[in-house]
Design a protein around this motif. Sequence first.
Motif, PDB file in Angstrom:
ATOM      1  N   GLY A  21     -15.187  17.468  -5.830  1.00  0.00           N
ATOM      2  CA  GLY A  21     -16.316  16.825  -4.681  1.00  0.00           C
ATOM      3  C   GLY A  21     -17.509  16.325  -5.702  1.00  0.00           C
ATOM      4  O   GLY A  21     -18.682  16.368  -4.721  1.00  0.00           O
ATOM      5  N   LEU A  22     -17.739  15.750  -6.759  1.00  0.00           N
ATOM      6  CA  LEU A  22     -18.355  15.763  -7.914  1.00  0.00           C
ATOM      7  C   LEU A  22     -18.916  14.097  -7.338  1.00  0.00           C
ATOM      8  O   LEU A  22     -19.327  13.528  -8.842  1.00  0.00           O
ATOM      9  N   GLY A  23     -17.774  13.278  -7.458  1.00  0.00           N
ATOM     10  CA  GLY A  23     -17.187  12.047  -7.345  1.00  0.00           C
ATOM     11  C   GLY A  23     -18.874  11.352  -7.015  1.00  0.00           C
ATOM     12  O   GLY A  23     -19.316  11.629  -6.218  1.00  0.00           O
ATOM     13  N   SER A  24     -18.348   9.816  -7.128  1.00  0.00           N
ATOM     14  CA  SER A  24     -19.381   9.327  -7.000  1.00  0.00           C
ATOM     15  C   SER A  24     -18.958   8.671  -5.394  1.00  0.00           C
ATOM     16  O   SER A  24     -19.890   8.939  -4.576  1.00  0.00           O
ATOM     17  N   ALA A  25     -18.221   9.181  -4.642  1.00  0.00           N
ATOM     18  CA  ALA A  25     -17.978   9.106  -3.638  1.00  0.00           C
ATOM     19  C   ALA A  25     -17.771  10.575  -2.501  1.00  0.00           C
ATOM     20  O   ALA A  25     -18.434  10.255  -0.861  1.00  0.00           O
ATOM     21  N   LYS A  26     -17.720  10.997  -3.084  1.00  0.00           N
ATOM     22  CA  LYS A  26     -17.782  12.327  -2.717  1.00  0.00           C
ATOM     23  C   LYS A  26     -16.303  12.921  -2.207  1.00  0.00           C
ATOM     24  O   LYS A  26     -16.430  14.147  -1.303  1.00  0.00           O
ATOM     25  N   ALA A  27     -15.776  12.220  -1.933  1.00  0.00           N
ATOM     26  CA  ALA A  27     -14.166  12.419  -1.340  1.00  0.00           C
ATOM     27  C   ALA A  27     -13.296  11.192  -1.906  1.00  0.00           C
ATOM     28  O   ALA A  27     -14.025  10.095  -2.690  1.00  0.00           O
ATOM     29  N   GLY A  28     -12.561  10.928  -1.185  1.00  0.00           N
ATOM     30  CA  GLY A  28     -11.808   9.443  -1.467  1.00  0.00           C
ATOM     31  C   GLY A  28     -10.225  10.018  -1.925  1.00  0.00           C
ATOM     32  O   GLY A  28      -9.158   9.305  -1.849  1.00  0.00           O
ATOM     33  N   THR A  29      -9.884  11.181  -2.638  1.00  0.00           N
ATOM     34  CA  THR A  29      -8.615  11.628  -3.225  1.00  0.00           C
ATOM     35  C   THR A  29      -7.473  12.183  -1.866  1.00  0.00           C
ATOM     36  O   THR A  29      -6.258  12.222  -1.960  1.00  0.00           O
ATOM     37  N   SER A  30      -8.067  12.158  -1.031  1.00  0.00           N
ATOM     38  CA  SER A  30      -7.811  12.990   0.954  1.00  0.00           C
ATOM     39  C   SER A  30      -6.960  11.193   1.065  1.00  0.00           C
ATOM     40  O   SER A  30      -6.148  11.553   0.830  1.00  0.00           O
ATOM     41  N   ASP A  31      -7.892  10.284   0.415  1.00  0.00           N
ATOM     42  CA  ASP A  31      -6.959   8.906   1.289  1.00  0.00           C
ATOM     43  C   ASP A  31      -5.837   8.749   0.843  1.00  0.00           C
ATOM     44  O   ASP A  31      -4.672   8.132   0.992  1.00  0.00           O
ATOM     45  N   PHE A  32      -6.078   8.986  -0.586  1.00  0.00           N
ATOM     46  CA  PHE A  32      -5.402   8.614  -1.351  1.00  0.00           C
ATOM     47  C   PHE A  32      -4.403   9.086  -1.744  1.00  0.00           C
ATOM     48  O   PHE A  32      -2.854   8.526  -1.341  1.00  0.00           O
ATOM     49  N   PHE A  33      -4.050  10.777  -0.996  1.00  0.00           N
ATOM     50  CA  PHE A  33      -2.841  11.804  -1.447  1.00  0.00           C
ATOM     51  C   PHE A  33      -2.416  10.593   0.443  1.00  0.00           C
ATOM     52  O   PHE A  33      -1.073  10.851  -0.367  1.00  0.00           O
ATOM     53  N   ARG A  34      -3.058  11.109   1.119  1.00  0.00           N
ATOM     54  CA  ARG A  34      -2.267  10.667   2.218  1.00  0.00           C
ATOM     55  C   ARG A  34      -1.378   8.708   2.503  1.00  0.00           C
ATOM     56  O   ARG A  34      -0.394   8.806   2.622  1.00  0.00           O
ATOM     57  N   GLN A  35      -2.451   7.822   1.767  1.00  0.00           N
ATOM     58  CA  GLN A  35      -1.712   7.298   1.435  1.00  0.00           C
ATOM     59  C   GLN A  35      -0.475   6.830   0.217  1.00  0.00           C
ATOM     60  O   GLN A  35       0.928   6.232   0.504  1.00  0.00           O
ATOM     61  N   ARG A  36      -0.512   8.182  -0.191  1.00  0.00           N
ATOM     62  CA  ARG A  36       1.354   8.064  -1.112  1.00  0.00           C
ATOM     63  C   ARG A  36       2.107   8.587  -0.062  1.00  0.00           C
ATOM     64  O   ARG A  36       3.062   8.036   0.235  1.00  0.00           O
ATOM     65  N   VAL A  37       1.583  10.095   0.604  1.00  0.00           N
ATOM     66  CA  VAL A  37       2.154   9.944   1.402  1.00  0.00           C
ATOM     67  C   VAL A  37       3.161   9.632   2.597  1.00  0.00           C
ATOM     68  O   VAL A  37       4.034   9.947   2.848  1.00  0.00           O
ATOM     69  N   THR A  38       2.678   8.506   3.072  1.00  0.00           N
ATOM     70  CA  THR A  38       2.885   7.439   4.432  1.00  0.00           C
ATOM     71  C   THR A  38       3.510   6.827   3.822  1.00  0.00           C
ATOM     72  O   THR A  38       4.149   6.003   4.014  1.00  0.00           O
ATOM     73  N   ALA A  39       3.326   6.243   2.026  1.00  0.00           N
ATOM     74  CA  ALA A  39       4.120   5.835   1.388  1.00  0.00           C
ATOM     75  C   ALA A  39       5.752   5.949   1.488  1.00  0.00           C
ATOM     76  O   ALA A  39       6.760   5.419   1.982  1.00  0.00           O
ATOM     77  N   ILE A  40       5.334   7.362   1.072  1.00  0.00           N
ATOM     78  CA  ILE A  40       6.965   7.954   1.087  1.00  0.00           C
ATOM     79  C   ILE A  40       7.487   8.570   2.387  1.00  0.00           C
ATOM     80  O   ILE A  40       8.996   8.194   2.300  1.00  0.00           O
ATOM     81  N   ALA A  41       7.372   8.706   3.052  1.00  0.00           N
ATOM     82  CA  ALA A  41       7.614   8.453   5.031  1.00  0.00           C
ATOM     83  C   ALA A  41       7.759   7.035   4.967  1.00  0.00           C
ATOM     84  O   ALA A  41       9.319   7.349   5.201  1.00  0.00           O
ATOM     85  N   MET A  42       7.421   6.174   4.435  1.00  0.00           N
ATOM     86  CA  MET A  42       8.135   4.378   4.900  1.00  0.00           C
ATOM     87  C   MET A  42       9.468   4.399   4.415  1.00  0.00           C
ATOM     88  O   MET A  42      10.070   3.743   4.551  1.00  0.00           O
ATOM     89  N   VAL A  43       9.176   5.253   2.410  1.00  0.00           N
ATOM     90  CA  VAL A  43      10.262   4.417   1.820  1.00  0.00           C
ATOM     91  C   VAL A  43      11.626   5.443   2.471  1.00  0.00           C
ATOM     92  O   VAL A  43      12.477   5.163   2.853  1.00  0.00           O
ATOM     93  N   LEU A  44      11.373   5.986   2.961  1.00  0.00           N
ATOM     94  CA  LEU A  44      12.542   7.686   3.497  1.00  0.00           C
ATOM     95  C   LEU A  44      12.680   6.834   4.536  1.00  0.00           C
ATOM     96  O   LEU A  44      14.039   6.992   5.243  1.00  0.00           O
ATOM     97  N   LEU A  45      12.417   5.972   5.829  1.00  0.00           N
ATOM     98  CA  LEU A  45      12.636   5.836   6.962  1.00  0.00           C
ATOM     99  C   LEU A  45      12.962   4.043   6.682  1.00  0.00           C
ATOM    100  O   LEU A  45      13.479   4.099   7.985  1.00  0.00           O
ATOM    101  N   PHE A  46      12.462   3.710   5.711  1.00  0.00           N
ATOM    102  CA  PHE A  46      13.350   2.023   5.927  1.00  0.00           C
ATOM    103  C   PHE A  46      14.697   1.848   5.789  1.00  0.00           C
ATOM    104  O   PHE A  46      15.190   1.093   6.635  1.00  0.00           O
TER     105      PHE A  46
END
Length: 135
Positions: A21-46
């Motif tokens: 939580g001490l990065g420059s934006a104090k956040a962002g890893t959750s968005d990174f993780f969510r984007q990867r999870v949605t990418a995996i979901a789209m690959v599985l549903l493709f």
Amino acid sequence: MSANNAKPSASIRTPLARVRGLGSAKAGTSDFFRQRVTAIAMVLLFVPVIVIIMSLLGRNQAGAAQILGSPLVAVIMILFIIASVWHMKIGMQVVLEDYVTDEKTKLAAIIANNFFSAAVGLASIYAIIKLSSGV
């Protein structure tokens, strides 16, 4: 006793816990993780979505409505819509945060992105539900 002789306080926190939580934006890893999870979901549903789309080719409106009206097909399409719209929203937000410098413009663009993503997702899901309910 001088400040140089003071003992450092003992901590049981790991180095990762101390910097979380001490990065420059104090956040962002959750968005990174969510984007990867949605990418995996789209690959599985493709593959199922492509099969559904291929089965619609050459059909009239009634035949397409019958295929899209199947509960299994409707669930697959709704899951794909949710994953892709969420992925799109996060991706556009990252681009806006990185490249729009004026804070007011950035805020307005992020709000517009959220509303646009919600509108696209809800309209798409509404269409699938309407087809699957036979209305």
